[in-house]
Design an enzyme around this catalytic site. Structure first.
Site, PDB file in Angstrom:
ATOM      1  N   SER A   1       0.935  -1.408   0.021  1.00 33.34           N
ATOM      2  CA  SER A   1       0.092  -0.089  -0.039  1.00 33.34           C
ATOM      3  C   SER A   1       0.769   1.240  -0.066  1.00 33.34           C
ATOM      4  O   SER A   1       1.810   1.408  -0.888  1.00 33.34           O
ATOM      5  CB  SER A   1      -0.894  -0.063   1.225  1.00 33.34           C
ATOM      6  OG  SER A   1      -2.019   0.874   0.946  1.00 33.34           O
TER       7      SER A   1
ATOM      8  N   HIS B   1      -7.574  -5.667   0.475  1.00 33.66           N
ATOM      9  CA  HIS B   1      -6.623  -4.960   0.468  1.00 33.66           C
ATOM     10  C   HIS B   1      -5.558  -5.472   1.674  1.00 33.66           C
ATOM     11  O   HIS B   1      -6.019  -4.960   2.742  1.00 33.66           O
ATOM     12  CB  HIS B   1      -7.001  -3.389   0.713  1.00 33.66           C
ATOM     13  CG  HIS B   1      -5.717  -2.579   0.716  1.00 33.66           C
ATOM     14  ND1 HIS B   1      -4.955  -2.217  -0.361  1.00 33.66           N
ATOM     15  CD2 HIS B   1      -5.122  -1.781   1.709  1.00 33.66           C
ATOM     16  CE1 HIS B   1      -4.045  -1.417   0.056  1.00 33.66           C
ATOM     17  NE2 HIS B   1      -4.155  -0.948   1.271  1.00 33.66           N
TER      18      HIS B   1
HETATM   19  C1  GTR Z   1      -5.500   4.504   1.760  1.00 35.00           C
HETATM   20  C2  GTR Z   1      -5.094   5.413   0.540  1.00 35.00           C
HETATM   21  C3  GTR Z   1      -4.225   4.303  -0.432  1.00 35.00           C
HETATM   22  C4  GTR Z   1      -3.317   3.449   0.353  1.00 35.00           C
HETATM   23  C5  GTR Z   1      -3.951   2.914   1.746  1.00 35.00           C
HETATM   24  C6  GTR Z   1      -2.743   2.330   2.461  1.00 35.00           C
HETATM   25  O1  GTR Z   1      -6.469   5.227   2.611  1.00 35.00           O
HETATM   26  O2  GTR Z   1      -5.863   6.087  -0.017  1.00 35.00           O
HETATM   27  O3  GTR Z   1      -3.482   5.190  -1.491  1.00 35.00           O
HETATM   28  O4  GTR Z   1      -1.926   3.804   0.489  1.00 35.00           O
HETATM   29  O5  GTR Z   1      -4.405   3.870   2.259  1.00 35.00           O
HETATM   30  O6  GTR Z   1      -1.706   2.748   2.758  1.00 35.00           O
HETATM   31  O7  GTR Z   1      -3.091   1.168   3.201  1.00 35.00           O
END
Ligand code: GTR
Length: 416
Positions: free
Chosen positions: A256, A397
């Site tokens: 991420s 995610h």
């Molecule tokens: C989210 C962000 C993403 C990603 C994510 C993370 O809120 O919008 O770009 O980086 O966080 O790091 O888990």
């Protein structure tokens, strides 16, 4: 209700709605990685390296992630804790304190290193963790960082403070035993020790580098991702001199936001033998010009301190960007690169992450390396593992056992 009041209300409520509809992806021109900004064709790996690579680095530095303003005055490292029989005798553990000094100010961070016991010089995966080294495995010897942390009640982090309660709570994201069994080590750092993940430029690494009464980076200087990437390279400086590590096989990994940092570090620093981007999304592997899921404007609004100030010029103006993220990936060529997505992680635009790896492939081809052969996404849970690798797995995610299983298998094939 007056029309004027209604207008104000509508404006206040004008919330961003992410596009998740493929048919609404705009038409866009993707810059050709093999055509220079002055319109010259790149036909050889030598001209890529001499002409195109430097101008792309320069663009990503000045317009996207920001430049690092200078070098440290001194960096020292010391092993402050070690064991030759960690993880039930499987591994050696080292905890190394790195202290960066600049203009009389210092910043320290800890590298937690596990190395397979029976290998004299081990390859390693290097990656940041989100909530402290002590979260990556349930090992009572891991020191708990005093640095500020984002709260995360699901793993017992409140008051922005790391405690015993979260020890081992993120072990599902780090297949350490599997790495060790495959002959790989792990070096991990808590990213909050480099720059706390909040909109405050008075703390963290940036504050060491200010000139005069400067209080925040100027327009083309680094944001938080730039700082995190810089410290990955400083960690590489350390690993390079560690006799227990095979410096020719250090693979930088990140999930991420930390995947964005890993890509940027890997793009700039050719000592990283390989790069793994796990669900890195917007500003990471995903193509910005698709405007699918998270957009440049969204990321700059929600995290105004991650990128350079200049990057905000491209809010709702992705078409003005002279690059796209496939060129960030191409900067890693000819070194092995793994891009991974998750089915339910639409915010990160899995297809945009995939296409980015596909469109980086011509640069790998120039070096005789195999990339992504077709613009058709592979089926779920069916990895393509060439020098450029890609998978999309089921689920959210996250970093899962499945992800690490693929990364380890691929690394063993690429580097052994
Ligand atoms: C989210 C962000 C993403 C990603 C994510 C993370 O809120 O919008 O770009 O980086 O966080 O790091 O888990």
């Amino acid at each position: 209700m007056s029309a004027c009041f209604l207008f104000v209300l509508q404006t206040m409520n004008a919330q961003f709605v992410a596009n998740y509809d493929e048919s609404k992806v705009p038409e866009f021109d993707l810059p050709d990685p093999l055509t220079t900004f002055s319109n010259n064709q790149i036909l050889t790996s030598a001209s890529w390296t001499e002409l195109r690579r430097p101008e792309l680095i320069d663009f990503f530095e000045s317009q996207v992630f920001g430049r690092v303003p200078g070098t440290a005055d001194a960096i020292i490292s010391e092993v402050i804790e070690e064991s030759n029989s960690a993880l039930d005798g499987l591994a050696r553990r080292r905890q190394v304190k790195v202290t960066v000094t600049k203009k009389g100010k210092t910043l320290s961070y800890l590298i937690l290193l596990y190395l397979p016991k029976n290998i004299a010089k081990a390859p390693v995966f290097l990656g940041y963790n989100f909530h402290g080294n002590h979260t990556v495995i349930n090992d009572p010897a891991i020191l708990i960082s005093e640095a500020w942390s984002l709260n995360n009640e699901s793993i017992g982090i409140t008051n922005h403070t790391l405690t015993e309660e979260s020890r081992g709570m993120r072990s599902g994201r780090w297949a350490i035993t599997k790495m060790i069994e495959a002959g790989y080590g792990l070096a991990t750092i808590y990213y909050g020790e480099i720059d706390p993940d909040k909109n405050d430029f008075t703390d963290g690494l940036h504050s060491l580098f200010y000139a005069g009464d400067q209080e925040r980076p100027v327009k083309d200087e680094w944001g938080a991702i730039g700082a995190w990437a810089w410290a990955l390279s400083r960690t590489m400086d350390y690993l390079e001199n560690n006799m227990e590590v095979d410096k020719s096989r250090v693979i930088v990994f990140g999930h991420s936001r930390l995947g964005k940092a890993a890509l940027w570090a890997g793009a700039m620093d050719e000592r990283f033998a390989g790069v793994i981007s796990n669900d890195s999304g917007c500003g990471g592997a995903a193509l910005s010009k698709r405007k699918f899921g998270e957009t440049v404007a969204q990321i700059n609004e929600n995290f105004p301190y991650w990128f350079s100030e200049n990057f905000k010029k491209y809010n709702n103006a992705e078409e003005d960007l002279a690059v796209d993220q496939h060129e960030l990936l191409a900067l890693i060529a000819p070194r092995p690169l793994y891009v991974a997505s998750a089915m339910e992680d639409e915010w990160a635009d899995p297809k945009g992450e995939f296409l980015s790896a596909f469109y980086a492939t011509p640069v790998y081809s120039l070096f005789g390396k195999a990339g992504i052969p077709s613009n058709e996404m592979p089926a779920v849970n069916s990895p393509i593992q060439n020098t450029v690798a890609y998978h999309i797995r089921t689920g959210k995610h996250d970093v899962t056992e499945y992800d690490w299983k693929q990364y380890i298998k691929w690394a063993v094939e690429q580097f052994d």
